[in-house]
Design a protein around this motif. Sequence first.
Motif, mmCIF file in Angstrom:
data_model
loop_
_atom_site.group_PDB
_atom_site.id
_atom_site.type_symbol
_atom_site.label_atom_id
_atom_site.label_comp_id
_atom_site.label_asym_id
_atom_site.label_seq_id
_atom_site.Cartn_x
_atom_site.Cartn_y
_atom_site.Cartn_z
ATOM 1 N N THR A 173 0.811 -1.219 0.000
ATOM 2 C CA THR A 173 0.000 0.000 0.000
ATOM 3 C C THR A 173 0.849 1.275 0.000
ATOM 4 O OG1 THR A 173 -0.170 -0.155 2.415
ATOM 5 C CG2 THR A 173 -1.979 -1.081 1.129
ATOM 6 N N LEU A 174 2.164 1.138 -0.055
ATOM 7 C CA LEU A 174 3.027 2.322 -0.072
ATOM 8 C C LEU A 174 2.903 3.073 -1.392
ATOM 9 C CD1 LEU A 174 6.413 1.028 1.427
ATOM 10 C CD2 LEU A 174 4.620 2.314 2.603
ATOM 11 N N THR A 175 2.908 4.394 -1.323
ATOM 12 C CA THR A 175 3.045 5.181 -2.541
ATOM 13 C C THR A 175 4.471 5.015 -3.075
ATOM 14 O OG1 THR A 175 3.796 7.148 -1.370
ATOM 15 C CG2 THR A 175 1.398 6.881 -1.653
ATOM 16 N N ASP A 176 4.689 5.380 -4.333
ATOM 17 C CA ASP A 176 6.032 5.272 -4.906
ATOM 18 C C ASP A 176 7.026 6.137 -4.142
ATOM 19 O OD1 ASP A 176 5.210 3.470 -6.826
ATOM 20 O OD2 ASP A 176 4.933 4.991 -8.393
ATOM 21 N N GLU A 177 6.553 7.269 -3.617
ATOM 22 C CA GLU A 177 7.422 8.160 -2.853
ATOM 23 C C GLU A 177 7.945 7.458 -1.603
ATOM 24 O OE1 GLU A 177 7.111 12.682 -1.038
ATOM 25 O OE2 GLU A 177 5.346 11.378 -0.954
ATOM 26 N N TYR A 178 7.061 6.793 -0.875
ATOM 27 C CA TYR A 178 7.472 6.087 0.335
ATOM 28 C C TYR A 178 8.282 4.833 -0.014
ATOM 29 C CZ TYR A 178 4.838 8.988 3.582
ATOM 30 O OH TYR A 178 4.399 10.041 4.350
ATOM 31 N N TRP A 179 8.010 4.229 -1.143
ATOM 32 C CA TRP A 179 8.789 3.077 -1.602
ATOM 33 C C TRP A 179 10.238 3.493 -1.844
ATOM 34 C CZ3 TRP A 179 8.960 -1.995 -1.850
ATOM 35 C CH2 TRP A 179 9.752 -2.637 -2.810
ATOM 36 N N ARG A 180 10.431 4.604 -2.570
ATOM 37 C CA ARG A 180 11.791 5.103 -2.809
ATOM 38 C C ARG A 180 12.472 5.494 -1.501
ATOM 39 N NH1 ARG A 180 9.156 7.861 -6.980
ATOM 40 N NH2 ARG A 180 9.215 9.800 -5.764
ATOM 41 N N ASP A 181 11.700 6.020 -0.581
ATOM 42 C CA ASP A 181 12.221 6.393 0.733
ATOM 43 C C ASP A 181 12.932 5.214 1.386
ATOM 44 O OD1 ASP A 181 12.609 8.006 2.972
ATOM 45 O OD2 ASP A 181 10.635 7.582 3.806
ATOM 46 N N GLY A 182 12.335 4.036 1.295
ATOM 47 C CA GLY A 182 12.952 2.843 1.868
ATOM 48 C C GLY A 182 14.100 2.304 1.042
ATOM 49 N N LEU A 183 13.992 2.416 -0.287
ATOM 50 C CA LEU A 183 15.043 1.871 -1.144
ATOM 51 C C LEU A 183 16.391 2.550 -0.914
ATOM 52 C CD1 LEU A 183 13.384 1.296 -4.642
ATOM 53 C CD2 LEU A 183 14.118 -0.419 -2.975
ATOM 54 N N SER A 261 10.676 19.412 4.764
ATOM 55 C CA SER A 261 9.507 19.456 3.895
ATOM 56 C C SER A 261 9.858 19.257 2.428
ATOM 57 C CB SER A 261 8.777 20.802 4.063
ATOM 58 O OG SER A 261 9.624 21.876 3.705
ATOM 59 N N GLY A 262 11.083 18.825 2.148
ATOM 60 C CA GLY A 262 11.506 18.594 0.773
ATOM 61 C C GLY A 262 11.513 17.102 0.448
ATOM 62 N N ILE A 263 12.617 16.620 -0.134
ATOM 63 C CA ILE A 263 12.706 15.193 -0.461
ATOM 64 C C ILE A 263 12.707 14.372 0.828
ATOM 65 C CG2 ILE A 263 13.870 15.595 -2.652
ATOM 66 C CD1 ILE A 263 16.502 14.842 -1.349
ATOM 67 N N ARG A 264 12.251 13.153 0.717
ATOM 68 C CA ARG A 264 12.124 12.290 1.890
ATOM 69 C C ARG A 264 13.504 11.780 2.330
ATOM 70 N NH1 ARG A 264 7.530 11.442 3.655
ATOM 71 N NH2 ARG A 264 8.309 9.710 4.900
ATOM 72 N N HIS A 265 13.556 11.224 3.564
ATOM 73 C CA HIS A 265 14.834 10.837 4.161
ATOM 74 C C HIS A 265 15.613 9.864 3.274
ATOM 75 C CE1 HIS A 265 17.838 9.633 7.069
ATOM 76 N NE2 HIS A 265 17.472 8.380 6.929
ATOM 77 N N GLY A 266 14.987 8.776 2.849
ATOM 78 C CA GLY A 266 15.704 7.785 2.053
ATOM 79 C C GLY A 266 16.174 8.324 0.712
ATOM 80 N N GLU A 267 15.393 9.221 0.130
ATOM 81 C CA GLU A 267 15.823 9.876 -1.105
ATOM 82 C C GLU A 267 17.022 10.779 -0.836
ATOM 83 O OE1 GLU A 267 11.802 10.431 -3.703
ATOM 84 O OE2 GLU A 267 11.926 11.589 -1.844
ATOM 85 N N ALA A 268 16.998 11.466 0.305
ATOM 86 C CA ALA A 268 18.139 12.304 0.687
ATOM 87 C C ALA A 268 19.383 11.454 0.939
ATOM 88 C CB ALA A 268 17.799 13.126 1.927
ATOM 89 N N VAL A 269 19.201 10.264 1.511
ATOM 90 C CA VAL A 269 20.324 9.340 1.711
ATOM 91 C C VAL A 269 20.914 8.924 0.366
ATOM 92 C CG1 VAL A 269 20.949 7.017 2.505
ATOM 93 C CG2 VAL A 269 19.557 8.500 3.964
ATOM 94 N N ALA A 270 20.050 8.619 -0.595
ATOM 95 C CA ALA A 270 20.532 8.257 -1.931
ATOM 96 C C ALA A 270 21.346 9.393 -2.536
ATOM 97 C CB ALA A 270 19.352 7.895 -2.830
ATOM 98 N N LEU A 271 20.838 10.616 -2.411
ATOM 99 C CA LEU A 271 21.570 11.775 -2.906
ATOM 100 C C LEU A 271 22.896 11.919 -2.178
ATOM 101 C CD1 LEU A 271 21.744 14.389 -4.551
ATOM 102 C CD2 LEU A 271 20.340 15.499 -2.800
ATOM 103 N N GLY A 272 22.881 11.708 -0.849
ATOM 104 C CA GLY A 272 24.110 11.787 -0.069
ATOM 105 C C GLY A 272 25.131 10.740 -0.472
ATOM 106 N N MET A 273 24.675 9.518 -0.727
ATOM 107 C CA MET A 273 25.592 8.459 -1.166
ATOM 108 C C MET A 273 26.210 8.802 -2.519
ATOM 109 S SD MET A 273 23.749 4.878 0.049
ATOM 110 C CE MET A 273 22.252 5.114 -0.922
#
Length: 357
Positions: A173-183, A261-273
Amino acid sequence: MSMITVPLGERSYPIHIGSGLLDCLGAHTLEALGEISVAVVTDDNVAPLYLQRAVASLESAGLHVCTLTLPHGEQTKCLDQLAKLYSFLCESRITRRDAVVALGGGVIGDLTGLAAATFLRGVHFIQVPTTLLAQVDSSVGGKVAVDLPQGKNLVGAFYQPDFVLVDPNTLTTLTDEYWRDGLGEVVKYGCIGDSSLFALLEECAPGGRAALMARIDEILQHCIQAKADVVAQDERDTGLRMTLNFGHTIAHAVETCQHYSGIRHGEAVALGMHLMTRLTEQKGLTAPGTADRLDALLRQLDMPMELPDFDEETLISAMFMDKKFSGKVLRVIVLNKIGQCFIHPTDATFFHGMTNI
């Protein structure tokens, strides 16, 4: 169903993993803690989907249940909402023998865990993560916290749950945004110590979310076992556990500068990596070609690859509010190559030019 144990001596606890486990929450709670009262805390995204099932399971086991639904989003992880949660626990007459259940993602888990750690100097705590990020990372290991305007997770504690219940069915039931957050967190585990997981993600990524969900049990096992192994060796985050922060120094600074209030945590982690590995490869700290391989996977997973339009000094200043900052030294996580990493002490000059990558 499978089980992974976080071995911490007398405070060891199980992580139960299996489809449909949400309906077994009551039985597991009764077995672990006896006939108690249970306060279930969730958010307004999760409540319509899973709160009724969780309450029904607990009540079918003969347990008294009260519930609190908070707003979703990182802004909820704050002192004002923590105070609201304390008031709810007082009004519900929760005692030290009772339990607080976090039903939701990382925000609800972190906030509820800090309340459990501090209310009456500690009540029982159960994690029921419903997002990919929470299942693979934040629900395991006992880090609980809230944010301050000055930075992320600056008020917190180490407080282990009594058990964790991971039901992969909730990921559907996750939206794609929350899915990417976990990835973003999943990729992190492959980068820092599990090249076989990274290869599995490379194999599945072209098939999108469906291909990854087809292997989700295997992915969860990789990530949760890795987290449990690290926590067992370094519960208080003084050495090895710091490697779990790969990508997070930049990520937390981005989140702070965007006021959560911007990109989600996991997306920010991906950007950081991405940024960290480009930077360290340029400096000769990371094997040539590593950044290209990582970036190829991140692109296939539709992760953000460009920094928002921040002033570099503002971003660097936010990094040095990070918990890994000590004195004038910031300890960052650097890849040797995919599957291997090390802790690298550095200073602000290390990041100069980062916004031009």
